[in-house]
Design an enzyme around this catalytic site. Structure first.
Site, PDB file in Angstrom:
ATOM      1  CG  HIS A  84      -1.712   1.252   1.369  1.00  0.00           C
ATOM      2  ND1 HIS A  84      -2.858   1.447   0.635  1.00  0.00           N
ATOM      3  CD2 HIS A  84      -1.545   2.377   2.101  1.00  0.00           C
ATOM      4  CE1 HIS A  84      -3.366   2.631   0.915  1.00  0.00           C
ATOM      5  NE2 HIS A  84      -2.595   3.220   1.800  1.00  0.00           N
ATOM      6  CG  ASP A 163     -11.979   4.270   6.243  1.00  0.00           C
ATOM      7  OD1 ASP A 163     -11.439   4.977   7.110  1.00  0.00           O
ATOM      8  OD2 ASP A 163     -11.772   4.404   5.036  1.00  0.00           O
ATOM      9  NE  ARG A 170     -10.161  10.840  10.056  1.00  0.00           N
ATOM     10  CZ  ARG A 170      -9.289  10.113   9.373  1.00  0.00           C
ATOM     11  NH1 ARG A 170      -9.637   8.934   8.882  1.00  0.00           N
ATOM     12  NH2 ARG A 170      -8.063  10.533   9.178  1.00  0.00           N
ATOM     13  CB  SER A 185      -8.462   5.487   8.053  1.00  0.00           C
ATOM     14  OG  SER A 185      -8.801   5.611   6.707  1.00  0.00           O
ATOM     15  CE  LYS A 189      -9.056   2.920   3.904  1.00  0.00           C
ATOM     16  NZ  LYS A 189      -9.153   4.297   3.525  1.00  0.00           N
TER      17      LYS A 189
HETATM   18  N1  URA Z   1      -5.816   7.577   3.588  1.00  0.00           N
HETATM   19  C1  URA Z   1      -6.785   6.839   4.170  1.00  0.00           C
HETATM   20  O1  URA Z   1      -7.204   5.821   3.616  1.00  0.00           O
HETATM   21  N2  URA Z   1      -7.277   7.255   5.342  1.00  0.00           N
HETATM   22  C2  URA Z   1      -6.858   8.363   5.982  1.00  0.00           C
HETATM   23  O2  URA Z   1      -7.340   8.668   7.062  1.00  0.00           O
HETATM   24  C3  URA Z   1      -5.852   9.131   5.367  1.00  0.00           C
HETATM   25  C4  URA Z   1      -5.335   8.708   4.156  1.00  0.00           C
END
Ligand code: URA
Length: 435
Positions: A84, A163, A170, A185, A189
């Site tokens: 990632h 999320d 947010r 977050s 994922k």
């Molecule tokens: N990327 C994400 O997936 N989440 C965040 O909170 C910030 C960047």
């Protein structure tokens, strides 16, 4: 006694740690619609100011991961590795790394995203190859990884709904910049996507989400701790995103650079990053026992064509036209290709990745909002990188666009290049490795 959201808010406001049960109550209640946005906003703001303990962050990530579907990759034989990137400009590493590690026996079952703002996304890049499908069913996805070792697709299933809701909130409550919230977050994922091992490429600098090396290192350490606590082999590299990665920015242009890199003609920084990242992934997949052995194998599969052949298999399996890989000149060029010339002689000290990414977006290569349509041929090709000498009148880069009016982008590109008389030391692309 039943829990009340207001008590959680007060507890966190006063700097105390929430229990596992309280975190589960908050995530579950919010996803089910039992807790209103205004109370969650207050809790998020309290988290932003007071932080969270490692234990709280791990629990939060775990509850978020299990707030929806998770992908079961157990039908894929072998060790599944995932990578990632926290996002940047010119970042085509997945398209290079994926075929390299798959050609050596690692399994990459990857879900990628689209670009937004100044950063690009792997799915858009893939779509510049005609016919390439990014939506394939779970069964076919698993079969493809078993057959050829690699599949990269858009997100399938109903992953991490917590999320989606939290991130939208947010975004409008000034609570994006909280380390526990960012780390949970991203990791929720990645964990929900089901791989055994995760390599995080945490970028820092002008074009990155994290502007300083120290902030990026703290985020990386937190994410590695979360992954390890939740039983995945998680590692991180900290890489430079002050200047764009490689030379090409823009979808088809980046695919052409990925092809060239797999054929052994990649730009130095991209090759350096992909070699290091691939060797770490090979160690995670237990294909090698040292990074040196991994690097040797990576060089071999690039030199003997195995990595490029794996790219072809991957593109073919997902319906893409492989003729474009053998003949990259088939990719349509934008109508206007214009050189941007240096206005003075000297050494390139910096190329602001944020400004270059924004200029590329204005040229048509990126989206300002999720519904914008992108021009796959648009973008920027750098002719000079940090450390290079440039004489007055030399091309710093060339722009590719189908737009007729691109004055704004040109100005931004000029401003992005800083040229000074004295030479500058070029630092390695990978600044640190955390495991
Ligand atoms: N990327 C994400 O997936 N989440 C965040 O909170 C910030 C960047």
């Amino acid at each position: 006694m039943s829990l009340r959201m207001v008590d959680l808010i007060i507890k966190k406001r006063d700097g105390k740690a929430l229990t596992d049960q309280e975190i589960a109550f908050f995530i579950d209640g919010y996803v089910k619609g039992n807790i209103p946005d205004y109370q969650v906003s207050a809790l998020l703001m309290a988290i932003l100011f007071k932080g969270m303990t490692k234990k709280e962050i791990v629990t939060l990530t775990d509850k978020m991961e299990h707030s929806g579907d998770t992908i079961d990759l157990s039908m894929i034989e072998g060790i599944k590795v995932d990578k990632h990137s926290t996002g940047g400009v010119g970042d085509k590493t997945s398209l290079v790394l994926g075929p390299i590690v798959a050609s050596l026996g690692a399994k990459l079952a990857k879900m990628s995203g689209r670009g937004l703002g100044h950063t690009g996304g792997t799915l858009d890049k893939m779509e510049s190859i005609p016919g390439m499908r990014i939506a394939i069913g779970e069964e076919e996805f698993i079969k493809q990884v078993n057959d050829i070792g690699i599949a990269i697709v858009g997100q399938t299933g109903h992953l991490v709904p917590a999320d989606k809701k939290l991130y939208s909130l947010r975004d409008v409550t000034g609570t994006v910049e909280s380390l526990p919230l960012i780390a949970s977050s991203i990791m929720s994922k990645k964990l929900a996507s089901g791989s055994d091992c995760i390599l995080l490429d945490v970028k820092f600098g002008a074009g990155a989400f994290m502007k300083t090396l120290d902030d990026a290192r703290e985020l990386a350490r937190t994410m590695v701790e979360i992954g390890d606590a939740l039983h995945r082999d998680t590692r991180a590299i900290l890489t430079d995103m002050e200047q764009p990665l490689g030379l090409a920015i823009g979808n088809a242009l980046e695919v052409k650079e990925a092809i060239a890199t797999l054929k052994g003609h990649g730009p130095k920084d991209l090759v350096e990053l992909c070699t290091k990242a691939a060797s770490i992934m090979l160690e995670q997949a237990k294909i090698v026992t040292s990074l040196e052995a991994g690097e040797k194998l990576v060089k071999e599969v690039i030199a003997d064509g195995r990595a490029f052949n794996k790219l072809k298999e991957f593109v073919k399996a997902q319906g893409g036209d492989v003729r474009y890989l053998d003949n990259p000149e088939l990719f349509p060029l934008a109508k206007n290709i214009v050189e941007v010339k240096a206005e003075k002689s000297g050494y390139v000290h910096s190329i602001n990745a944020l400004q270059i990414g924004e200029a590329a977006m204005k040229l048509g290569a990126g989206r300002e909002t999720y519904d914008d349509v992108i021009d796959l041929s648009a973008g920027i090709v750098l002719h000079k990188k940090v450390g290079d000498y440039v004489a007055i009148g030399d091309a710093l880069c060339e722009i590719h666009t189908n737009k007729e009016n691109f004055e704004d982008a040109l100005k931004e590109i000029h401003d992005a290049f800083v040229v000074k008389e004295e030479p500058v030391k070029v630092l390695p692309i990978v600044h640190d490795y955390i495991k």
